[in-house]
Motif scaffolding. Sequence first.
Motif, PDB file in Angstrom:
ATOM      1  N   ASP A   1     -16.498  41.947 -54.248  1.00 17.40           N
ATOM      2  CA  ASP A   1     -16.759  40.615 -54.800  1.00 17.40           C
ATOM      3  C   ASP A   1     -15.879  39.539 -54.188  1.00 17.40           C
ATOM      4  O   ASP A   1     -15.772  38.457 -54.744  1.00 17.40           O
ATOM      5  N   SER A   2     -15.255  39.835 -53.081  1.00  9.74           N
ATOM      6  CA  SER A   2     -14.403  38.892 -52.342  1.00  9.74           C
ATOM      7  C   SER A   2     -13.101  38.607 -53.066  1.00  9.74           C
ATOM      8  O   SER A   2     -12.292  37.834 -52.568  1.00  9.74           O
ATOM      9  N   ASP A   3     -12.903  39.197 -54.212  1.00 15.25           N
ATOM     10  CA  ASP A   3     -11.680  38.950 -54.965  1.00 15.25           C
ATOM     11  C   ASP A   3     -10.609  39.982 -54.602  1.00 15.25           C
ATOM     12  O   ASP A   3     -10.839  41.177 -54.678  1.00 15.25           O
ATOM     13  N   THR A   4      -9.450  39.463 -54.192  1.00 13.76           N
ATOM     14  CA  THR A   4      -8.372  40.302 -53.689  1.00 13.76           C
ATOM     15  C   THR A   4      -7.386  40.615 -54.793  1.00 13.76           C
ATOM     16  O   THR A   4      -6.845  39.716 -55.421  1.00 13.76           O
ATOM     17  N   SER A   5      -7.117  41.872 -55.001  1.00 17.52           N
ATOM     18  CA  SER A   5      -6.202  42.279 -56.067  1.00 17.52           C
ATOM     19  C   SER A   5      -4.772  41.886 -55.767  1.00 17.52           C
ATOM     20  O   SER A   5      -4.353  41.774 -54.618  1.00 17.52           O
TER      21      SER A   5
ATOM     22  N   ALA B   1      -6.871  34.753 -58.136  1.00 15.48           N
ATOM     23  CA  ALA B   1      -7.529  33.802 -57.244  1.00 15.48           C
ATOM     24  C   ALA B   1      -6.513  32.905 -56.545  1.00 15.48           C
ATOM     25  O   ALA B   1      -6.669  32.583 -55.366  1.00 15.48           O
TER      26      ALA B   1
ATOM     27  N   SER C   1     -14.370  32.264 -57.371  1.00 15.72           N
ATOM     28  CA  SER C   1     -14.109  33.668 -57.693  1.00 15.72           C
ATOM     29  C   SER C   1     -15.157  34.199 -58.675  1.00 15.72           C
ATOM     30  O   SER C   1     -15.264  33.723 -59.805  1.00 15.72           O
TER      31      SER C   1
ATOM     32  N   LYS D   1      -5.110  35.000 -53.734  1.00 13.09           N
ATOM     33  CA  LYS D   1      -5.967  35.323 -52.589  1.00 13.09           C
ATOM     34  C   LYS D   1      -6.263  34.116 -51.709  1.00 13.09           C
ATOM     35  O   LYS D   1      -6.787  34.273 -50.611  1.00 13.09           O
TER      36      LYS D   1
ATOM     37  N   SER E   1      -2.240  39.253 -51.095  1.00 13.40           N
ATOM     38  CA  SER E   1      -2.087  38.249 -52.158  1.00 13.40           C
ATOM     39  C   SER E   1      -0.702  37.610 -52.122  1.00 13.40           C
ATOM     40  O   SER E   1       0.304  38.278 -51.903  1.00 13.40           O
TER      41      SER E   1
ATOM     42  N   ARG F   1      -7.084  36.722 -63.919  1.00 16.83           N
ATOM     43  CA  ARG F   1      -7.999  36.514 -62.795  1.00 16.83           C
ATOM     44  C   ARG F   1      -7.719  35.196 -62.074  1.00 16.83           C
ATOM     45  O   ARG F   1      -7.976  35.062 -60.886  1.00 16.83           O
TER      46      ARG F   1
END
Lengths: 427, 427
Positions: free
Chosen positions: B243-247, A348, A328, A351, B71, A344
Amino acid sequence: MRSIEARENMVSTGMSDQISPLAPKSYPDMPEIDGVRIATAEAGIKYKGRTDLLLMLFDEATSVAGVFTTSKCPSAPVDFCRQNLKSGTARALVVNSGNANAFTGRRGIETVEQTAKAVSDVTGCGTDEVFIASTGVIGEPLDASRFMHLFADMTKTATGTRWNDAGRAIMTTDTYPKYATRTVSLGGHVVTINGISKGAGMIAPDMATMLSFVATDAAISADVLQALLTRHVGGTFNAVTVDSDTSTSDTLILFATGASAKRGAKTITSIDDADLAGFDAALGEVMKSLALQVVRDGEGARKQIEVTVKGGQSDVSAKRIALAIANSPLVKTAVAGEDANWGRVVMAVGKAGEPAERDLLSIYFGDIRVAHEGLRDPAYSEEATSAYMKGEDIAITVELGLGEGKATVWTCDLTKEYVAINGDYRS
Amino acid sequence: MRSIEARENMVSTGMSDQISPLAPKSYPDMPEIDGVRIATAEAGIKYKGRTDLLLMLFDEATSVAGVFTTSKCPSAPVDFCRQNLKSGTARALVVNSGNANAFTGRRGIETVEQTAKAVSDVTGCGTDEVFIASTGVIGEPLDASRFMHLFADMTKTATGTRWNDAGRAIMTTDTYPKYATRTVSLGGHVVTINGISKGAGMIAPDMATMLSFVATDAAISADVLQALLTRHVGGTFNAVTVDSDTSTSDTLILFATGASAKRGAKTITSIDDADLAGFDAALGEVMKSLALQVVRDGEGARKQIEVTVKGGQSDVSAKRIALAIANSPLVKTAVAGEDANWGRVVMAVGKAGEPAERDLLSIYFGDIRVAHEGLRDPAYSEEATSAYMKGEDIAITVELGLGEGKATVWTCDLTKEYVAINGDYRS
């Protein structure tokens, strides 16, 4: 032990201009491996004033095992090694740095074939006993005539004492060479395991890829060697990530010369042989050391991050979650900023797509539990956590509370230097 | 059209201190949507001197559809909205910025329930007709008493003209508000579609997440609305990545007040209704515009990157490869460095794990074919490609040559500013 060389010296050899702050404080003096001879040369493929060609020669009856990139677009050398692995024996390894010979089409295959033929001509071994690895720019033709003529002299001058030279010749954007060595008793006979590796990003066409070569004088059949390698790769080389980008060229090869058999040791032909225990553990240590040295040389790295996930539904599930955390960008930039940003980490975990329950999660930075049962830990101390985050080695642990699955992976932080190293104009 | 506000003004409102160079040159004047009233307020949840609370009120019989984060650790508001979506009707939307109410355990659920109750008390609607979204810090309790008392006054003063205010109230690290509007004929009656969105990273607990709210005065049943939303989300909001990060909190909700029915329009109750064509296209345009505005406000973004993959074994396979390219740190840093580094594109294709054949690949930057059939294009011009890479909008196209699968996704480059924004000490 040799002390690490000065930065000035690194610059003059065309390598990265700043040694990673996570570099080892000293290098081991690599012992000889009975049955292995080494030569390096300056072929001038891309770098000037440094070695960029490695020839490793093995005695007859050397068995071999290998693990390669999972990329669907592997380099010509990877295809070649995979093919040659079928024979189970090796007599030579050729590695060049500066050009990956990847995405070079038919010409790339010709280069590999010419290289193997040249080694075969000089040494008398079969072309199917030659292993080849290339690292550097992708998509540029690699002309074998740049270095083939060097093999004759290299074969004559090769000695068993040049492991430290070998580690240097295969470097690209690495800021330091990577070595590991162990001595261990195998069935009453002392054997040695030596390894070298290189890599700073998982890939970077102008520079990095992950290569590692390990050799031992133990007498172990190829199938057992492959089983050992496969057993350890998951927790070592396949448990490290710098930027989630997988090279077209990743190569890990393990050679066993069997020279210890000449000293009376038996040849190990079963993975279940009880005598293997010590060797097995030592091999795992060598591989883990080499893999972690790659992470600690990650492009722009200032901190090592160890991510452990416990309580997953399975080991596989735990590893997927651990890699989601380790890859991430937001977790990695938070660590770079010395910020214990567990939100964060939750993100991660969420996701990763693997089973996880928000209200069962606990998260630790080092020994400090920052979140528990879906909430910030009531005892959370910003001060203690901030102090911990200033360290060089950061451990993040997530307890999922679902099952017995467990995994640990390693990565480094994401810094502005990573962007600078990889975002500079290609020259 | 309003001109974009000055940087000084942004600073004073607590937002990011530099407007993205990819920001729109002007904003649309958002028209009213018949059946929608809007109020904003300064609740002081985290930000000072700016609005951070949005209340949107809908006339009776407003139908609703939604899409939420995948998520496994969603926020309390996401859980609440998913539940309320079952009724198919909406009377109110509450959005706060500054606190995501995510990973807040039982208290987070209470906050959501209290919020819905407060809106219900003031407006007389059911709590199951209230939709809630929160964005900001993760893991900090959000106290509903900070803003519940404001609903009475907001309900009294709400008007249809405040869409531009609505876009501002939901911002976090966004450097500009995001609007889109279209007017279209539906069965002979003119209807309007308005949308707002926010987001700058896919998530960042201290700041960003992706939220979008779209409303129309068209009369469309909830099931058809959901089908329309689902049809377009794949090629819009689910085709962008920063950024490929899923909320934990991503939320997209579509409201249809049905006010056009009072003007004589029929209610659309079938996704196959031929009258829907124009509306369908306009809705897709609004969603695409909002999604791209999120990418163009990506943290630290200097360039937009459009990645198109053709010739995949299927659309799904093509999209996976496109996302592997769009999420590759090495591809994104190369674009930041204005480097047409197609070797990194090959790497990303290879790591996606989807069917691909090295020697069939062609790669384009803009209209320039840089690689063809597994080799650098013979006609490749470094000069022309370098000139192209200096542009603000970079298109990368990969032809796999395997089948008919096709996908396009959008992202932004990865710059040192991204690291700076996300790596700064949490204060």
